[in-house]
Design a protein around this motif. Structure first.
Motif, PDB file in Angstrom:
ATOM      1  N   MET A   1       0.929  -1.225  -0.065  1.00 53.95           N
ATOM      2  CA  MET A   1      -0.051   0.000  -0.219  1.00 53.95           C
ATOM      3  C   MET A   1       1.000   1.222   0.248  1.00 53.95           C
ATOM      4  O   MET A   1       1.618   1.463   1.068  1.00 53.95           O
ATOM      5  CB  MET A   1      -1.249  -0.555   1.198  1.00 53.95           C
ATOM      6  CG  MET A   1      -1.771   1.345   1.539  1.00 53.95           C
ATOM      7  SD  MET A   1      -3.194   1.405   2.502  1.00 53.95           S
ATOM      8  CE  MET A   1      -3.554   2.882   2.831  1.00 53.95           C
ATOM      9  N   THR A   2       0.104   1.933  -0.924  1.00 56.61           N
ATOM     10  CA  THR A   2       1.453   3.571  -1.302  1.00 56.61           C
ATOM     11  C   THR A   2       0.524   4.329   0.292  1.00 56.61           C
ATOM     12  O   THR A   2      -0.238   4.646   0.370  1.00 56.61           O
ATOM     13  CB  THR A   2       1.383   4.073  -2.523  1.00 56.61           C
ATOM     14  OG1 THR A   2       1.188   3.380  -2.974  1.00 56.61           O
ATOM     15  CG2 THR A   2       1.766   5.490  -2.778  1.00 56.61           C
ATOM     16  N   ARG A   3       1.829   5.115   0.587  1.00 61.73           N
ATOM     17  CA  ARG A   3       2.080   5.898   1.362  1.00 61.73           C
ATOM     18  C   ARG A   3       1.808   7.368   0.862  1.00 61.73           C
ATOM     19  O   ARG A   3       3.255   7.491  -0.169  1.00 61.73           O
ATOM     20  CB  ARG A   3       3.152   6.591   2.743  1.00 61.73           C
ATOM     21  CG  ARG A   3       3.559   4.502   3.386  1.00 61.73           C
ATOM     22  CD  ARG A   3       4.686   5.255   4.148  1.00 61.73           C
ATOM     23  NE  ARG A   3       5.058   3.884   5.513  1.00 61.73           N
ATOM     24  CZ  ARG A   3       5.368   4.609   6.139  1.00 61.73           C
ATOM     25  NH1 ARG A   3       6.469   5.765   7.058  1.00 61.73           N
ATOM     26  NH2 ARG A   3       5.674   3.645   6.933  1.00 61.73           N
ATOM     27  N   PRO A   4       0.761   8.167   1.525  1.00 59.72           N
ATOM     28  CA  PRO A   4       0.664   9.579   1.197  1.00 59.72           C
ATOM     29  C   PRO A   4       1.551  10.041   1.374  1.00 59.72           C
ATOM     30  O   PRO A   4       2.262   9.844   2.025  1.00 59.72           O
ATOM     31  CB  PRO A   4      -0.885   9.642   2.177  1.00 59.72           C
ATOM     32  CG  PRO A   4      -1.048   8.730   2.898  1.00 59.72           C
ATOM     33  CD  PRO A   4      -0.076   7.622   3.269  1.00 59.72           C
ATOM     34  N   SER A   5       1.899  11.303   0.289  1.00 61.90           N
ATOM     35  CA  SER A   5       2.896  11.540   0.230  1.00 61.90           C
ATOM     36  C   SER A   5       2.679  13.027   1.173  1.00 61.90           C
ATOM     37  O   SER A   5       1.635  13.936   0.623  1.00 61.90           O
ATOM     38  CB  SER A   5       3.353  12.596  -1.154  1.00 61.90           C
ATOM     39  OG  SER A   5       2.139  12.783  -1.686  1.00 61.90           O
ATOM     40  N   VAL A   6       3.551  13.448   1.947  1.00 61.25           N
ATOM     41  CA  VAL A   6       3.369  14.743   2.772  1.00 61.25           C
ATOM     42  C   VAL A   6       4.582  16.150   2.621  1.00 61.25           C
ATOM     43  O   VAL A   6       5.909  15.191   2.467  1.00 61.25           O
ATOM     44  CB  VAL A   6       3.139  14.262   4.310  1.00 61.25           C
ATOM     45  CG1 VAL A   6       2.959  15.593   4.776  1.00 61.25           C
ATOM     46  CG2 VAL A   6       1.857  14.544   4.299  1.00 61.25           C
ATOM     47  N   ALA A   7       4.671  16.924   1.774  1.00 58.10           N
ATOM     48  CA  ALA A   7       5.487  17.935   1.892  1.00 58.10           C
ATOM     49  C   ALA A   7       5.245  18.487   3.469  1.00 58.10           C
ATOM     50  O   ALA A   7       4.306  18.970   3.663  1.00 58.10           O
ATOM     51  CB  ALA A   7       5.479  19.013   0.704  1.00 58.10           C
ATOM     52  N   VAL A   8       6.973  18.946   4.196  1.00 49.64           N
ATOM     53  CA  VAL A   8       6.442  19.130   5.078  1.00 49.64           C
ATOM     54  C   VAL A   8       7.398  20.761   4.652  1.00 49.64           C
ATOM     55  O   VAL A   8       8.727  21.067   4.522  1.00 49.64           O
ATOM     56  CB  VAL A   8       7.856  18.775   6.383  1.00 49.64           C
ATOM     57  CG1 VAL A   8       8.046  19.957   7.545  1.00 49.64           C
ATOM     58  CG2 VAL A   8       6.430  17.556   6.719  1.00 49.64           C
ATOM     59  N   LEU A   9       6.407  22.762   4.685  1.00 50.42           N
ATOM     60  CA  LEU A   9       7.572  23.445   3.696  1.00 50.42           C
ATOM     61  C   LEU A   9       8.302  23.440   4.512  1.00 50.42           C
ATOM     62  O   LEU A   9       9.139  23.609   6.032  1.00 50.42           O
ATOM     63  CB  LEU A   9       6.093  24.893   3.511  1.00 50.42           C
ATOM     64  CG  LEU A   9       6.460  25.795   3.764  1.00 50.42           C
ATOM     65  CD1 LEU A   9       6.935  25.814   2.183  1.00 50.42           C
ATOM     66  CD2 LEU A   9       5.864  26.615   3.559  1.00 50.42           C
ATOM     67  N   ASP A  10       9.662  23.907   4.163  1.00 53.25           N
ATOM     68  CA  ASP A  10      10.754  24.741   4.379  1.00 53.25           C
ATOM     69  C   ASP A  10      10.791  26.043   4.039  1.00 53.25           C
ATOM     70  O   ASP A  10      11.274  26.220   2.850  1.00 53.25           O
ATOM     71  CB  ASP A  10      11.763  23.246   4.012  1.00 53.25           C
ATOM     72  CG  ASP A  10      13.876  23.639   4.296  1.00 53.25           C
ATOM     73  OD1 ASP A  10      13.668  24.716   5.738  1.00 53.25           O
ATOM     74  OD2 ASP A  10      14.326  23.293   3.444  1.00 53.25           O
TER      75      ASP A  10
END
Length: 212
Positions: free
Chosen positions: A1-10
């Protein structure tokens, strides 16, 4: 199962790696980034924040982040703000008598907590989540970790607006009632740090990730 992608703003905010680690433990594929396409296309975007309201807003503006955040919200793409990342979503912040403009996604002003209590409000505190909250589902009367001296202490959302699902507002108290979390369509934010809030924070992050 593919994990949802999450971008943490840098955008130069300190102490964000704990958020990346917590999101990965909660089931996301999280990365710290300022790459525009990643910020726009990730399943979820997290906007962290440590420090002063005005300084965080200036740092966000320096990389044009308010525009990318706004585009995600307009496109119903999930965004989660944490701590000052929660505060800057309101209209403005007032610190030491100086007002700074926020993103204005929600009405309200970030102001100082009462001075007759210990400030900053640092440590564990309970919250009062509404029954319709998806963010706090299955959590119950747990405590969350706060570190702040300022907060939004009133909610002035126009109740006459016809919306399919009114915002869910969670409150806490330290000298005065203040907004601890908001759930409003794709836009969610917490004044506390879920990544520092133990099992309850982990469950909350899992709940948010489950909406992606």
């Amino acid at each position: 199962m593919t994990r949802p992608s999450v971008a943490v703003l840098d955008y130069g905010s300190g102490n964000v790696h704990s958020a990346v680690r917590a999101l990965n433990r909660a089931g996301a594929a999280a990365q710290l980034t300022r790459d525009t396409q990643t910020l726009l296309n990730a399943d979820g975007l997290v906007v962290p924040g440590v420090g002063a309201f005005s300084a965080v807003m200036e740092a966000l503006k320096a990389i044009d982040a308010p525009r990318w955040i706004g585009r995600r919200v307009a496109g119903s793409r999930p965004v989660l703000g944490i701590c000052v990342g929660h505060q800057i979503l309101f209209e403005r912040g007032v610190e030491h008598g100086v007002a700074a403009e926020g993103m204005g996604e929600w009405p309200g002003e970030v102001t100082a907590l009462p001075r007759d209590v210990v400030v900053p409000h640092m440590g564990w505190n309970t919250v009062d989540a509404p029954a319709q909250s998806a963010l706090f589902e299955g959590i119950g009367q747990e405590r969350f970790y706060f570190v702040h001296s300022y907060a939004v202490q009133t909610w002035d959302f126009d109740q006459t607006l016809e919306v399919m699902r009114p915002p869910a507002i969670t409150w806490s108290h330290h000298g005065a009632d203040f907004i601890a979390a908001v759930e409003n369509g794709p836009l969610t934010a917490t004044q506390f740090h879920p990544e520092k809030s133990g099992d309850a924070g982990m469950q909350l992050l899992q709940n948010w990730i489950g909406t992606l």
